[in-house]
Design a protein around this motif. Structure first.
Motif, mmCIF file in Angstrom:
data_model
loop_
_atom_site.group_PDB
_atom_site.id
_atom_site.type_symbol
_atom_site.label_atom_id
_atom_site.label_comp_id
_atom_site.label_asym_id
_atom_site.label_seq_id
_atom_site.Cartn_x
_atom_site.Cartn_y
_atom_site.Cartn_z
ATOM 1 N N TRP A 188 21.463 41.414 -6.137
ATOM 2 C CA TRP A 188 21.557 41.961 -4.788
ATOM 3 C C TRP A 188 21.696 43.491 -4.847
ATOM 4 O O TRP A 188 22.780 44.042 -4.750
ATOM 5 N N ARG A 195 20.822 45.628 -2.678
ATOM 6 C CA ARG A 195 21.130 46.214 -1.367
ATOM 7 C C ARG A 195 22.250 45.417 -0.697
ATOM 8 O O ARG A 195 22.469 44.248 -0.992
ATOM 9 N N GLU A 196 22.936 46.059 0.227
ATOM 10 C CA GLU A 196 24.007 45.390 0.968
ATOM 11 C C GLU A 196 23.526 44.118 1.636
ATOM 12 O O GLU A 196 24.207 43.079 1.598
ATOM 13 N N GLU A 197 22.341 44.162 2.241
ATOM 14 C CA GLU A 197 21.845 42.994 2.964
ATOM 15 C C GLU A 197 21.468 41.839 2.050
ATOM 16 O O GLU A 197 21.238 40.713 2.514
ATOM 17 N N ASP A 198 21.424 42.086 0.738
ATOM 18 C CA ASP A 198 21.149 41.021 -0.217
ATOM 19 C C ASP A 198 22.418 40.291 -0.658
ATOM 20 O O ASP A 198 22.334 39.238 -1.299
ATOM 21 N N MET A 199 23.584 40.843 -0.349
ATOM 22 C CA MET A 199 24.839 40.253 -0.786
ATOM 23 C C MET A 199 25.115 38.950 -0.025
ATOM 24 O O MET A 199 24.644 38.772 1.107
ATOM 25 N N PRO A 200 25.860 38.033 -0.614
ATOM 26 C CA PRO A 200 26.000 36.708 0.005
ATOM 27 C C PRO A 200 26.609 36.676 1.393
ATOM 28 O O PRO A 200 26.097 35.979 2.275
ATOM 29 N N ASP A 202 28.597 31.220 2.307
ATOM 30 C CA ASP A 202 28.474 31.618 0.898
ATOM 31 C C ASP A 202 29.733 31.235 0.134
ATOM 32 O O ASP A 202 29.999 31.778 -0.936
ATOM 33 N N HIS A 213 24.403 30.398 0.554
ATOM 34 C CA HIS A 213 23.931 31.660 -0.001
ATOM 35 C C HIS A 213 24.683 31.930 -1.299
ATOM 36 O O HIS A 213 25.889 32.152 -1.296
ATOM 37 N N ARG A 223 25.522 39.396 -9.521
ATOM 38 C CA ARG A 223 25.467 40.573 -8.649
ATOM 39 C C ARG A 223 24.252 41.455 -8.927
ATOM 40 O O ARG A 223 23.885 42.292 -8.093
ATOM 41 N N LYS A 278 24.226 38.017 3.965
ATOM 42 C CA LYS A 278 23.158 37.028 4.157
ATOM 43 C C LYS A 278 23.639 35.857 5.004
ATOM 44 O O LYS A 278 22.876 35.291 5.793
#
Length: 498
Positions: free
Chosen positions: A154, A156-161, A95, A117, A151, A164
């Motif tokens: 995302w 949720r945490e799992e959506d952050m670069p 990312d 990402h 930002r 990911k």
């Protein structure tokens, strides 16, 4: 042979318990990994900052002696190129937004395949003309409007670069389990600023205590005393950094768990490192690039899991740098190391704790100081007052934020300047370092410095110019380094050493 290289941008070594037993930063997964790996205690920066460090890694040569931030050059022989020629599959997932901006061209394309990402820092991703609705009214440092737009995608945490990025590496391992000839580079932008991290991690370090404004995630690259940052805000940004390290550690743990679950960890070469450190108020500094390369920036973490768990739980004291990664991976994969590579393979250390590496490390930012360490002393050689003569050499004249030579096109020369290639290069006058903004880019590095690491690791007592006989030894070592690494001849004159 399988190799996994994990690069976490801006990871300071003092946050890790394997280097600093009294750290309060929670990194259980990196701690556990260090216990089953070899921890390198004498690992040093090479070329700084981000993209120069990556060119060091992929070419096994210093970037900073010849050019600033820039792309892979057409004459570069790269690590993925060599591995692919021998049949290994090379993949990168990242990312790191600088690969997709001017000055970052050509790196990803060296791999068979790559994942990117989006959204970090100023990545021009979310395309909305209207100002974002989440701009803070009060803040310290900077706020990037583009990042505020990004930002919002995302929740949720799992959506952050960076999460990911790690998850995509886990998925790639699952998809390719059973294969044993690959090079996987997992490159997370975190914990680089913006120090954007979910509240649950901030609560581990005191939450928003002491912050009297709405936002502080991106420090200005300035002396703290030249900003309006209060001691409480300074403590807050330090906690944000710690929280982001902890989040990054969690996702690194998922990667290691995935390797282990697929019986791929034990016989895989796994290396974890970073490109540079960062100042969070120490020495009155925030950020990087404009100051001397003190240990906060230059002394880096490097943790290596050798196949079979060789040297697990041990520490290695030999001097190492990013340019050593390429020959190490090539030897591990049974590939010939190109003659122009200046790094040293570390694979002999897997079976011989006394195996030699190098007796010095050069490091620096192009057109600023040139620095050298022998592991006992650090020597920062400042340029002469006008920082001339100074040139940038490139076949592809891109750098961060601009095209090289755009301020002096009539002064650009072209010729064959490097012994290692017959490729014609532009020789571009460098008026000021490309990485540094502001009217006085060399103000913080105008003084030559010498430090004794054994008695003064904090680098507070400058021994240069005091008659210390060791200074001449370091000057000679620096000159030797310039010769051995084929630095342009004018570097000596620029440093007052002609």
């Amino acid at each position: 042979m399988r190799t996994v290289l994990v690069l976490m941008d801006t990871l300071r070594r003092d946050v890790l318990s394997c280097y600093n037993p009294v750290t309060d930063v929670q990194t259980p997964h990196l701690d556990a990994f260090a216990e089953r790996s070899c921890v390198f205690d004498n690992h040093w920066i090479g070329s700084a900052p981000c993209m120069p460090a990556r060119r060091d890694i992929l070419t096994g040569r210093y970037n900073f002696l010849e050019r600033p931030w820039g792309p892979i050059e057409p004459f570069d022989v790269t690590l993925p190129q060599c591995l692919r020629a021998q049949g290994a599959f090379c993949h990168i997932t990242t990312d790191h937004c600088h690969y997709l901006r001017t000055g970052g061209e050509g790196y990803l394309q060296e791999f068979n395949t790559w994942d990117y990402h989006r959204g970090q820092e100023g990545d021009p991703w979310v395309s909305r003309i209207d100002e974002p609705t989440n701009m803070p009214e009060t803040f310290y440092g900077r706020v990037r409007e583009q990042y505020q737009k990004n930002r919002q995608l995302w929740p949720r945490e799992e959506d952050m670069p960076s999460p990911k990025t790690f998850q995509s590496a886990c998925d790639w391992i699952e998809d390719n389990k059973g294969h044993d000839d690959f090079f996987l580079m997992v490159e997370a932008f975190d914990p680089h600023e913006p120090f954007d991290v979910p509240d649950e991690y901030m609560e581990m370090y005191g939450g928003d205590e002491g912050l009297d404004r709405d936002y502080f995630e991106i420090p200005l690259y300035k002396r703290v005393s030249d900003t309006d940052v209060t001691p409480e805000a300074e403590a807050y940004i330090q906690r944000r950094y710690k929280a982001l390290v902890t989040m990054t550690d969690r996702w690194f743990g998922k990667l290691i768990d995935t390797l282990e679950a697929n019986d791929m960890l034990d016989d895989t070469l796994v290396m974890v490192t970073t490109d540079h450190g960062y100042f969070l108020g120490e020495r009155d500094y925030m950020g990087k690039n404009y100051m001397h390369l003190y240990n906060e920036l230059a002394h880096l973490p490097f943790i290596v899991h050798f196949p079979g768990g060789a040297r697990a739980g041990e520490h290695a004291g030999q001097i190492t740098q990013a340019i050593d990664i390429m020959p190490t991976v090539l030897e591990a994969h049974g590939c010939e190391v190109p003659a122009d590579v200046c790094g040293v393979s570390l694979m002999p250390l897997a079976t011989d704790a006394e195996a030699p590496t190098r007796d010095y490390a050069l490091y620096g930012v192009h057109a600023m100081t040139v620095n050298v360490t022998d592991g006992e002393l650090t020597y920062f050689r400042a340029p002469v007052a006008d920082n001339q003569p100074c040139f940038e050499y490139a076949a592809l004249p891109h750098t961060i934020r601009k095209k090289m030579g755009s301020d002096c096109p009539e002064e650009i020369e072209c010729g064959r300047y490097f012994a290692r290639t017959r490729y014609p290069l532009f020789k571009i006058p460098c008026k000021k370092p490309a990485q540094i903004e502001g009217s006085a880019p060399l103000a913080e590095v105008s003084e030559t410095m010498l430090f004794d690491l054994a008695t003064d690791y904090g680098q507070t007592v400058n021994l240069a110019g005091t008659g210390d006989a060791r200074e001449q030894r370091m000057i000679e070592l620096l000159l030797r380094g310039l010769e051995e690494h084929e630095a342009p001849a004018e570097q000596k004159e620029r440093l007052g050493l002609a």
